[in-house]
Scaffold this active site. Structure first.
Site, PDB file in Angstrom:
ATOM      1  N   HIS A 219       0.806  -1.220   0.000  1.00  0.00           N
ATOM      2  CA  HIS A 219       0.000   0.000   0.000  1.00  0.00           C
ATOM      3  C   HIS A 219       0.839   1.269   0.000  1.00  0.00           C
ATOM      4  O   HIS A 219       0.345   2.339  -0.332  1.00  0.00           O
ATOM      5  CB  HIS A 219      -0.975  -0.036   1.183  1.00  0.00           C
ATOM      6  CG  HIS A 219      -2.131  -0.947   0.909  1.00  0.00           C
ATOM      7  ND1 HIS A 219      -3.341  -0.869   1.530  1.00  0.00           N
ATOM      8  CD2 HIS A 219      -2.249  -1.966   0.031  1.00  0.00           C
ATOM      9  CE1 HIS A 219      -4.149  -1.787   1.058  1.00  0.00           C
ATOM     10  NE2 HIS A 219      -3.498  -2.478   0.149  1.00  0.00           N
ATOM     11  N   SER A 223       0.030  -0.994  -6.347  1.00  0.00           N
ATOM     12  CA  SER A 223       0.382  -2.111  -7.226  1.00  0.00           C
ATOM     13  C   SER A 223       1.151  -1.645  -8.459  1.00  0.00           C
ATOM     14  O   SER A 223       0.905  -0.555  -8.975  1.00  0.00           O
ATOM     15  CB  SER A 223      -0.890  -2.811  -7.708  1.00  0.00           C
ATOM     16  OG  SER A 223      -1.441  -3.587  -6.691  1.00  0.00           O
ATOM     17  N   LYS A 247     -13.583  -8.101  -9.496  1.00  0.00           N
ATOM     18  CA  LYS A 247     -12.676  -8.943 -10.287  1.00  0.00           C
ATOM     19  C   LYS A 247     -12.077 -10.054  -9.411  1.00  0.00           C
ATOM     20  O   LYS A 247     -11.965 -11.206  -9.842  1.00  0.00           O
ATOM     21  CB  LYS A 247     -11.557  -8.060 -10.853  1.00  0.00           C
ATOM     22  CG  LYS A 247     -10.781  -8.708 -11.971  1.00  0.00           C
ATOM     23  CD  LYS A 247     -10.015  -7.665 -12.770  1.00  0.00           C
ATOM     24  CE  LYS A 247      -9.293  -8.310 -13.915  1.00  0.00           C
ATOM     25  NZ  LYS A 247      -8.897  -7.408 -14.972  1.00  0.00           N
ATOM     26  N   ASP A 248     -11.728  -9.707  -8.157  1.00  0.00           N
ATOM     27  CA  ASP A 248     -11.193 -10.711  -7.233  1.00  0.00           C
ATOM     28  C   ASP A 248     -12.246 -11.772  -6.903  1.00  0.00           C
ATOM     29  O   ASP A 248     -11.923 -12.963  -6.783  1.00  0.00           O
ATOM     30  CB  ASP A 248     -10.703 -10.046  -5.934  1.00  0.00           C
ATOM     31  CG  ASP A 248      -9.295  -9.459  -6.097  1.00  0.00           C
ATOM     32  OD1 ASP A 248      -8.649  -9.739  -7.131  1.00  0.00           O
ATOM     33  OD2 ASP A 248      -8.855  -8.722  -5.201  1.00  0.00           O
ATOM     34  N   GLU A 291       6.156 -33.547  -1.788  1.00  0.00           N
ATOM     35  CA  GLU A 291       4.955 -33.117  -2.523  1.00  0.00           C
ATOM     36  C   GLU A 291       5.392 -32.379  -3.796  1.00  0.00           C
ATOM     37  O   GLU A 291       6.501 -31.854  -3.871  1.00  0.00           O
ATOM     38  CB  GLU A 291       4.128 -32.171  -1.635  1.00  0.00           C
ATOM     39  CG  GLU A 291       3.619 -32.832  -0.368  1.00  0.00           C
ATOM     40  CD  GLU A 291       2.269 -33.493  -0.544  1.00  0.00           C
ATOM     41  OE1 GLU A 291       2.221 -34.603  -1.105  1.00  0.00           O
ATOM     42  OE2 GLU A 291       1.267 -32.901  -0.103  1.00  0.00           O
TER      43      GLU A 291
END
Ligand code: HEM
Length: 412
Positions: A219, A223, A247-248, A291
């Site tokens: 922040h 971004s 959108k998220d 894994e």
């Protein structure tokens, strides 16, 4: 009331106003993920993976807390307690399958998140510390996943614990003493299982705290975006809510569909069948594998014939990522404007996949030289190609602003 004012941006009336006056949580949310948080207007779906990683972490913590209510961390009872969760605990099978496949989903989105950052140069000035905090989270995730894998105390759990803890014995002089101290015993057993369980419960909360610091750093400078150029004013921005919350949420829907498909249709597709055999210290399985998400690092570990050398190479593969903001000498962030680096990025992706395939196979035949070449290329990419190409390549011209690029795209 005299002398005090309501903080701006939050509710001023009713119950919410009463809370806001005492704890300005609504104005905080508004400026962090709401109308008042500006995000570049050109973010693509590649920017969904951060929030998805947050969702994955919450799912792991919630399912893990309930699993821990039924799990017994002793060598004698661990395996049986997991079977009891699967058969006798109400919806225990769902909790366990969500937790095990949730770990895979978490790593998948974090890998996509990291590769997104590598492609768009999100690690570059002024986001170096954001990148570093991400890497610390990634290392904590690896440690947490390893410890979780040991808990069911199946054959693979036991032998993975043996192999990985024994790596510390490669440290000269003090290695063996460190391993004995870590085991709390003279072999892998009850004491190690208990301490791994304790740490496996603790570390996700450390990861959650680091994720909050990660967002704090994000922040500060906001971004990055697919063009890799900074926002210059309101014409380049959209408010986070409702544009990116919507959108998220769409991305979350897709994520949950894939997650549900794994959990309900192929819950064991990503796990090793050998781990359904109880741990047996007297019988080594023919092939010990971690894994899927740790396979590339396992391949790097085995690429060096010497034990200490392998450990150094594996640790180096993580450490080198911290230097990436400085190894990348290009003045341009986004690979979209970097004709050579763009290709090198995809070669690197192939290299990482090759390392994963090599890590999944026993170290014999062609897998040995392929693993060694892929390991050498991993380091070549970061230590040589990144700095050299950054200097040599001529980037394409950058658009004047995000707004001009977006409008030009709209006109086409
Ligand atoms: C628990 C794990 C993580 C969570 C919850 C998380 C969360 C987030 C969120 C919500 C964002 C903003 C949205 C986005 O850009 O996707 C973000 C951005 C970012 N994260 Fe993470 N992250 C995690 C792990 C990592 C890791 C492992 C790295 C790198 C090693 C990393 C590096 C970055 C960078 C560089 C950005 C800025 C990207 C940009 O603006 O282009 N993160 N993270």
């Amino acid at each position: 009331m005299s002398g005090s004012t309501q903080p701006s941006g939050g509710p001023t009336k009713g119950v919410l106003g009463w809370i806001e006056f005492r704890l300005p949580i609504f104005s905080f949310l508004n400026s962090s993920v709401g109308y008042a948080y500006p995000a570049p207007k050109n973010l693509s779906y590649w920017w969904n993976f951060g929030s998805l990683a947050g969702v994955a972490l919450v799912i792991q913590i919630l399912t893990g807390i309930v699993l821990a209510m039924h799990y017994i961390p002793t060598a004698a009872e661990a395996f049986g307690s997991v079977e009891r969760i699967m058969r006798d605990v109400n919806y225990g099978w769902l909790l366990r399958y969500m937790h095990a496949n949730g770990a895979s989903m978490f790593f998948a989105v974090v890998y996509l998140h990291i590769f997104r950052g590598l492609y768009y140069g999100s690690y570059k000035y002024p986001r170096e510390l954001l990148w570093w905090i991400g890497l610390v989270i990634f290392i904590l995730m690896i440690a947490t996943a390893f410890m979780g894998y040991v808990l069911p105390w199946g054959q693979m759990s036991f032998w993975a614990a043996t192999v990985i803890t024994n790596l510390f014995s490669a440290i000269p002089l003090v290695g063996t003493a460190i391993v004995t101290w870590f085991w709390g015993d003279f072999s892998v057993g009850d004491a190690l299982l208990r301490r791994l369980f304790s740490l496996h419960y603790l570390l996700p909360f450390v990861i959650a705290a680091m994720a909050i610091i990660h967002l704090w750093a994000l922040h500060q400078h906001k971004s990055n975006n697919p063009l890799g150029i900074d926002m210059k004013g309101p014409q380049d921005q959209l408010s986070f809510h409702p544009y990116y919350t919507a959108k998220d949420l769409f991305g979350l829907g897709i994520y949950l569909i894939i997650f549900a498909a794994l959990v309900f249709y192929v819950p064991n597709s990503l796990s090793e069948p050998v781990n359904y055999v109880p741990a047996n210290p007297l019988q080594t399985p023919p092939h010990i594998v971690p894994e899927w998400y740790l396979l590339p690092f396992y391949a790097i570990l085995r690429a060096v014939p010497d034990k200490l050398g392998g450990v150094i190479a594996m640790a180096g593969a993580l450490v080198v990522l911290f230097a990436v903001p400085w190894l990348d000498t290009s003045k341009v962030r986004s690979a979209r404007f970097r004709p050579i680096f763009k290709w090198l990025f995809w070669v690197f992706v192939v290299d990482a996949i090759v390392l994963g395939i090599v890590g999944a196979h026993p170290p014999g035949g062609a897998y040995v030289p392929i693993g060694q070449i892929a390991t050498a290329y991993y380091f070549l990419h970061f230590l040589v190609l990144m700095p050299v190409i950054g200097k040599l390549e001529s980037p394409l011209p950058l658009p004047d602003s995000i707004a001009t690029a977006v409008l030009a795209k709209g006109k086409r």
